[in-house]
Design a protein around this motif. Structure first.
Motif, PDB file in Angstrom:
ATOM      1  N   TRP A   1       9.877  12.420   7.753  1.00 36.41           N
ATOM      2  CA  TRP A   1       8.354  11.983   7.916  1.00 36.41           C
ATOM      3  C   TRP A   1       7.532  11.736   6.535  1.00 36.41           C
ATOM      4  N   SER A   2       6.411  11.541   6.640  1.00 37.27           N
ATOM      5  CA  SER A   2       5.604  11.325   5.172  1.00 37.27           C
ATOM      6  C   SER A   2       4.056  11.863   5.537  1.00 37.27           C
ATOM      7  N   ASN A   3       3.742  12.163   4.534  1.00 35.51           N
ATOM      8  CA  ASN A   3       2.368  12.840   4.287  1.00 35.51           C
ATOM      9  C   ASN A   3       1.683  12.139   2.869  1.00 35.51           C
ATOM     10  N   ASN A   4       0.530  12.728   2.806  1.00 33.96           N
ATOM     11  CA  ASN A   4      -0.124  12.289   1.570  1.00 33.96           C
ATOM     12  C   ASN A   4       0.505  12.489   0.258  1.00 33.96           C
TER      13      ASN A   4
ATOM     14  N   GLN B   1       0.946   3.605   2.201  1.00 31.74           N
ATOM     15  CA  GLN B   1       1.373   3.712   3.532  1.00 31.74           C
ATOM     16  C   GLN B   1       2.600   2.603   3.765  1.00 31.74           C
ATOM     17  N   ASP B   2       2.523   1.302   3.333  1.00 34.84           N
ATOM     18  CA  ASP B   2       3.463   0.528   3.446  1.00 34.84           C
ATOM     19  C   ASP B   2       4.740   1.119   2.856  1.00 34.84           C
TER      20      ASP B   2
ATOM     21  N   GLU C   1       5.751   4.152   2.200  1.00 33.50           N
ATOM     22  CA  GLU C   1       6.284   5.254   2.922  1.00 33.50           C
ATOM     23  C   GLU C   1       6.974   4.803   4.186  1.00 33.50           C
ATOM     24  N   ASN C   2       6.214   3.823   4.924  1.00 33.06           N
ATOM     25  CA  ASN C   2       7.171   3.333   6.036  1.00 33.06           C
ATOM     26  C   ASN C   2       8.512   2.661   5.815  1.00 33.06           C
TER      27      ASN C   2
ATOM     28  N   THR D   1       0.824  -1.141   0.182  1.00 37.40           N
ATOM     29  CA  THR D   1      -0.036  -0.004   0.224  1.00 37.40           C
ATOM     30  C   THR D   1       0.949   1.167  -0.059  1.00 37.40           C
TER      31      THR D   1
END
Length: 348
Positions: free
Chosen positions: A304-307, A283-284, A286-287, A281
């Motif tokens: 950090w991460s965002n949309n 989010q995956d 991004e992490n 995904t």
């Protein structure tokens, strides 16, 4: 007879575990009373620079009450500017000790993190170019007119960002996470553990501490999301993960009988990358992408991460020595991450 011997052996093992746990807990108490994570010292004046008309030696003779009176007039900028003066002096001292000669000795130091005590602990960074052709990152912290020793000096590494890298180049080595417990302080290597696979992925936990520890998932430490193996002192245990994904984990000592107390011995995040990265995904991605970059040589200050994707922040000091840092490190980040994810580095 054999059963009796087994019972005796088990009793001896349990007794040893209890004794080691008690010793460990006592050592933690003693260590907390006498130890500390700061080592502030005066710096030997090398440069003649001044702040508010006083040089380094003069500032180091001022009492705390006197310094606080200046703070009352000038605000927090007083300790930032004073810290910049003393830490630049100490950075030059450390460069000389390492026989590093600069192309421009009149470099700037820039403040970063500040711990909001009074007087505050102020973090600083500088990036300098040397006559040996290398660029160095200098970082340290000040409080009042003293410097937290030692100053950290890191030589920057640069790579050809046009090459495609194999997945193996970003994975952790030996499928092993090491829990050290040095001086009974939580320490784990690596904290971001990267491994690939689809199912039954084996991860080894090596316990270098002198007490048994239990591996467990995130959540309430007395009721975590999952339990892993118990690892005896100076041994290794293996845990199999059934699926790819991101797993936060912790290691804790076993409570002694009659107590629920358990010391945290460190933790981290296991990132399992599937063979088919299309399953991940956003989010995956991004992490995992952040974990890859944090494990790399990139001298990031924040991440950090965002949309929009992954945001990377640098101390503005880097642009003094490397005007093209933004373009290079964006290309380097895109090279290291084996899937598409936007990388955003804001202008200083």
């Amino acid at each position: 007879m054999k059963t009796r011997y087994k019972i005796i052996l088990i009793a001896i093992v349990l007794l040893v575990i209890i004794i080691l746990a008690l010793i460990s807990n006592r050592y933690v108490e003693l260590n907390n009373e006498s130890g500390g994570r700061f080592n502030y010292q005066d710096t030997v004046q090398i440069i003649d620079d001044t702040y508010l008309g006083k040089n380094i030696s003069q500032w180091q003779k001022e009492s705390n009450d006197s310094l606080m009176s200046y703070h009352a007039i000038h605000g927090d900028s007083f300790f930032v500017n004073l810290g910049a003066l003393v830490i630049k002096n100490e950075m030059i001292h450390h460069l000389e000790k390492h026989n590093i000669h600069l192309t421009n000795s009149d470099f700037k130091v820039h403040s970063g993190m500040m711990l909001t005590s009074l007087p505050p602990h102020v973090g600083f960074e500088a990036f300098v170019n040397s006559t040996d052709g290398n660029t160095y990152r200098l970082s340290g912290m000040t409080m009042r007119a003293t410097v937290n020793e030692p100053i950290h000096i890191t030589k920057l590494q640069f790579f050809d960002t046009s090459k495609e890298l194999p997945l193996e180049s970003i994975l952790s080595q030996n499928n092993t996470i090491i829990i050290y417990g040095r001086n009974n302080e939580p320490e784990v290597n690596p904290r971001n553990f990267l491994i690939s696979g689809n199912s039954e992925i084996a991860v080894n936990f090596q316990n270098n501490a002198l007490v048994p520890i239990r591996i467990q998932g995130d959540g309430d430490w007395q009721n975590p999301n999952w339990y892993g193996p118990t690892v005896l002192p100076l041994t290794t245990a293996t845990m199999n993960f059934e699926n790819y994904g991101v797993y936060e984990w912790h290691s804790r000592t076993l409570p002694v009988p009659g107590s629920i107390a358990s010391d945290h011995m460190g933790g981290g995040v296991i990132h399992i990358i599937p063979d088919d990265m299309g399953k991940l995904t956003f989010q995956d991605k991004e992490n995992i992408g952040i974990a890859i970059l944090q494990n790399s040589e990139i001298p990031w200050g924040g991440m950090w991460s965002n949309n929009d994707g992954i945001m990377i922040d640098f101390n503005r000091a880097i642009f003094d020595a490397l005007p093209n840092a933004r373009e290079y490190y964006k290309a380097r980040a895109e090279q290291l991450i084996p899937f598409d994810i936007p990388i955003i580095i804001e202008k200083p």
